[in-house]
Design a protein around this motif. Structure first.
Motif, PDB file in Angstrom:
ATOM      1  N   TRP A   1       1.627  20.128 -34.533  1.00  0.00           N
ATOM      2  CA  TRP A   1       0.851  21.359 -34.731  1.00  0.00           C
ATOM      3  C   TRP A   1      -0.437  21.043 -35.497  1.00  0.00           C
ATOM      4  O   TRP A   1      -0.431  20.259 -36.456  1.00  0.00           O
ATOM      5  CB  TRP A   1       1.695  22.395 -35.481  1.00  0.00           C
ATOM      6  CG  TRP A   1       0.962  23.703 -35.621  1.00  0.00           C
ATOM      7  CD1 TRP A   1       0.568  24.527 -34.608  1.00  0.00           C
ATOM      8  CD2 TRP A   1       0.526  24.308 -36.838  1.00  0.00           C
ATOM      9  NE1 TRP A   1      -0.078  25.618 -35.128  1.00  0.00           N
ATOM     10  CE2 TRP A   1      -0.122  25.518 -36.490  1.00  0.00           C
ATOM     11  CE3 TRP A   1       0.630  23.968 -38.191  1.00  0.00           C
ATOM     12  CZ2 TRP A   1      -0.662  26.373 -37.442  1.00  0.00           C
ATOM     13  CZ3 TRP A   1       0.089  24.824 -39.133  1.00  0.00           C
ATOM     14  CH2 TRP A   1      -0.554  26.009 -38.760  1.00  0.00           C
TER      15      TRP A   1
ATOM     16  N   SER B   1       5.206  23.814 -23.197  1.00  0.00           N
ATOM     17  CA  SER B   1       4.967  24.975 -22.337  1.00  0.00           C
ATOM     18  C   SER B   1       4.243  24.543 -21.066  1.00  0.00           C
ATOM     19  O   SER B   1       4.486  25.087 -19.983  1.00  0.00           O
ATOM     20  CB  SER B   1       4.141  26.024 -23.071  1.00  0.00           C
ATOM     21  OG  SER B   1       4.798  26.388 -24.266  1.00  0.00           O
TER      22      SER B   1
ATOM     23  N   HIS C   1      10.578  25.098 -29.250  1.00  0.00           N
ATOM     24  CA  HIS C   1      10.207  26.208 -30.144  1.00  0.00           C
ATOM     25  C   HIS C   1      11.435  26.762 -30.845  1.00  0.00           C
ATOM     26  O   HIS C   1      11.390  27.169 -32.003  1.00  0.00           O
ATOM     27  CB  HIS C   1       9.570  27.347 -29.340  1.00  0.00           C
ATOM     28  CG  HIS C   1       8.298  26.988 -28.645  1.00  0.00           C
ATOM     29  ND1 HIS C   1       7.928  27.523 -27.447  1.00  0.00           N
ATOM     30  CD2 HIS C   1       7.290  26.138 -29.007  1.00  0.00           C
ATOM     31  CE1 HIS C   1       6.736  27.045 -27.093  1.00  0.00           C
ATOM     32  NE2 HIS C   1       6.348  26.192 -28.007  1.00  0.00           N
TER      33      HIS C   1
ATOM     34  N   ILE D   1       8.700  30.400 -25.490  1.00  0.00           N
ATOM     35  CA  ILE D   1       9.736  30.128 -26.521  1.00  0.00           C
ATOM     36  C   ILE D   1      10.818  29.230 -25.925  1.00  0.00           C
ATOM     37  O   ILE D   1      11.946  29.644 -25.668  1.00  0.00           O
ATOM     38  CB  ILE D   1      10.309  31.421 -27.123  1.00  0.00           C
ATOM     39  CG1 ILE D   1       9.154  32.395 -27.417  1.00  0.00           C
ATOM     40  CG2 ILE D   1      11.131  31.104 -28.354  1.00  0.00           C
ATOM     41  CD1 ILE D   1       9.189  33.122 -28.693  1.00  0.00           C
TER      42      ILE D   1
ATOM     43  N   THR E   1       1.356  33.903 -34.449  1.00  0.00           N
ATOM     44  CA  THR E   1       0.744  33.360 -33.243  1.00  0.00           C
ATOM     45  C   THR E   1      -0.627  34.017 -33.085  1.00  0.00           C
ATOM     46  O   THR E   1      -0.968  34.923 -33.850  1.00  0.00           O
ATOM     47  CB  THR E   1       1.672  33.590 -32.039  1.00  0.00           C
ATOM     48  OG1 THR E   1       1.141  32.920 -30.918  1.00  0.00           O
ATOM     49  CG2 THR E   1       1.861  35.068 -31.707  1.00  0.00           C
TER      50      THR E   1
ATOM     51  N   PHE F   1       3.688  29.346 -28.815  1.00  0.00           N
ATOM     52  CA  PHE F   1       5.028  29.805 -28.432  1.00  0.00           C
ATOM     53  C   PHE F   1       5.070  30.458 -27.054  1.00  0.00           C
ATOM     54  O   PHE F   1       5.775  31.446 -26.854  1.00  0.00           O
ATOM     55  CB  PHE F   1       5.601  30.779 -29.476  1.00  0.00           C
ATOM     56  CG  PHE F   1       5.924  30.124 -30.793  1.00  0.00           C
ATOM     57  CD1 PHE F   1       7.060  29.339 -30.935  1.00  0.00           C
ATOM     58  CD2 PHE F   1       5.088  30.281 -31.897  1.00  0.00           C
ATOM     59  CE1 PHE F   1       7.359  28.724 -32.150  1.00  0.00           C
ATOM     60  CE2 PHE F   1       5.380  29.668 -33.111  1.00  0.00           C
ATOM     61  CZ  PHE F   1       6.516  28.883 -33.235  1.00  0.00           C
TER      62      PHE F   1
ATOM     63  N   GLY G   1       2.371  28.850 -34.069  1.00  0.00           N
ATOM     64  CA  GLY G   1       2.158  28.193 -32.772  1.00  0.00           C
ATOM     65  C   GLY G   1       1.825  29.191 -31.691  1.00  0.00           C
ATOM     66  O   GLY G   1       1.767  30.391 -31.937  1.00  0.00           O
TER      67      GLY G   1
END
Ligand code: FMN
Ligand code: ATP
Length: 299
Positions: free
Chosen positions: A120, A159, A29, A25, A51, A22, A20
């Motif tokens: 994902w 995020s 995650h 985090i 990543t 991330f 991912g």
């Protein structure tokens, strides 16, 4: 933790892999990482977080919650053994989903387990999903685990959401979503050395231009230097009273601290917004306000 950026890296050992972006985090995650770390311990194999470095791909770098160095720091704390930051390029972008799995899981990472979030996507045009990952388990000899999206107040944590909250300076929501205080990690650089002449020496960091910043202003903070934690008062901004305002600094007056820490690596955790940055008519006006800010933090 091994931090690898080399395209040619290969793991000869068996691994458990999670994929991912991330950024930050966050608590979602973290569920993936915890699952991967648990499998790693049970199986006695290495835990890889894979990543992609998009620097040579996106025309404009994306603003991020964590710099690569900060993300690596969190990965290490959470028990990742290998952080693989693969340089994303045309070759990867053009891979069909099966080619992507074969390349990363079989040829490069020797993955026996894969942990991903439910949404994902991988391979050309993001056409591979969790069902496809499952479908290739036998062919490429791995088991996959799909983690449902973690929510906060019935909203999926992402995020993107956290980046918005940082821009609004809502640090308490940011902390709830990240699971830790929003922080800066970096080397202490020399400032104008004016701080010490007015009685307030400050420890200065230059934030990465790609890091999302909260509102310019003064924050109650915690400062970690050499594994010791101190209270601090941090100004994020362009210092309009004394400077020409062309670049941003993160400047902290550390309470009850008097050591030379230039070039040290420090962490500044933001706890609470106190006030916006202001342009004062005189350095004396700024000094008085600084005294008030420090008294406020001292409590
Ligand atoms: C707690 C704190 C609050 C600050 N608030 C302001 C402010 O409101 N306006 C401003 O122009 N500068 C502000 N500053 C920045 C000061 O101008 C700067 O720290 C000082 O001049 C020392 O700079 P130097 O480290 O480059 O010597 C603040 C700094 C600190 C540590
Ligand atoms: N809230 C969540 N709960 C569980 N897993 C998540 C959550 N958010 C993302 N993941 C998973 O974590 C991995 C990394 O996520 P990634 O950073 O790519 O997306 P994201 O957090 O949704 O960020 P963005 O908002 O930038 O798309 C992916 O496998 C993804 O499915």
């Amino acid at each position: 933790m091994l931090y690898v950026k080399d395209k040619n890296f290969i793991s000869k050992e068996n691994t458990v892999v999670t994929f991912g972006k991330f950024d930050g985090i966050h608590n979602g995650h973290r569920l993936l990482i915890e699952k991967a770390v648990r499998i790693g311990h049970e199986q006695g194999i290495k835990v890889v977080l894979c990543t992609f470095n998009m620097d040579n791909w996106n025309a404009k770098p994306q603003k991020a919650i964590t710099t690569p160095d900060e993300r690596a720091y969190i990965c290490e704390k959470y028990g990742i053994d290998v952080l693989y930051e693969y340089p994303f390029d045309n070759e990867i972008a053009g891979m069909l989903p099966e080619e992507f799995l074969k390349y990363f899981l079989k040829e490069k990472l020797n993955a026996k387990f894969v942990v991903i979030g439910a949404d994902w996507r991988f391979g050309k045009n993001r056409s591979g999903d969790a069902a496809l990952l499952k479908a290739y388990e036998d062919k490429y000899c791995y088991s996959s685990y799909v983690i449902e999206k973690e929510t906060y107040n019935n909203t999926e944590i992402s995020s993107t959401w956290i980046r918005n909250e940082i821009e609004k300076s809502d640090l308490s929501t940011v902390k709830k979503l990240l699971g830790y205080d929003y922080f800066f990690k970096g080397k202490v650089v020399h400032g104008k050395q004016l701080g010490r002449t007015i009685g307030f020496p400050t420890l200065n960091l230059i934030p990465s231009p790609n890091k999302i910043l909260p509102e310019y202003g003064v924050y109650e903070s915690e400062v970690v230097i050499d594994n010791h934690m101190y209270k601090g008062v941090t100004n994020i901004g362009i210092r309009p009273t004394i400077d020409d305002g062309t670049y941003v600094t993160v400047e902290t007056f550390v309470l009850d601290f008097d050591e030379d820490v230039y070039d040290s690596d420090v962490i500044i955790r933001l706890k609470k917004f106190i006030r916006p940055e202001q342009k004062f008519d005189s350095v004396n006006g700024l000094k008085k306000q600084l005294e008030a800010d420090i008294a406020f933090v001292r409590g």
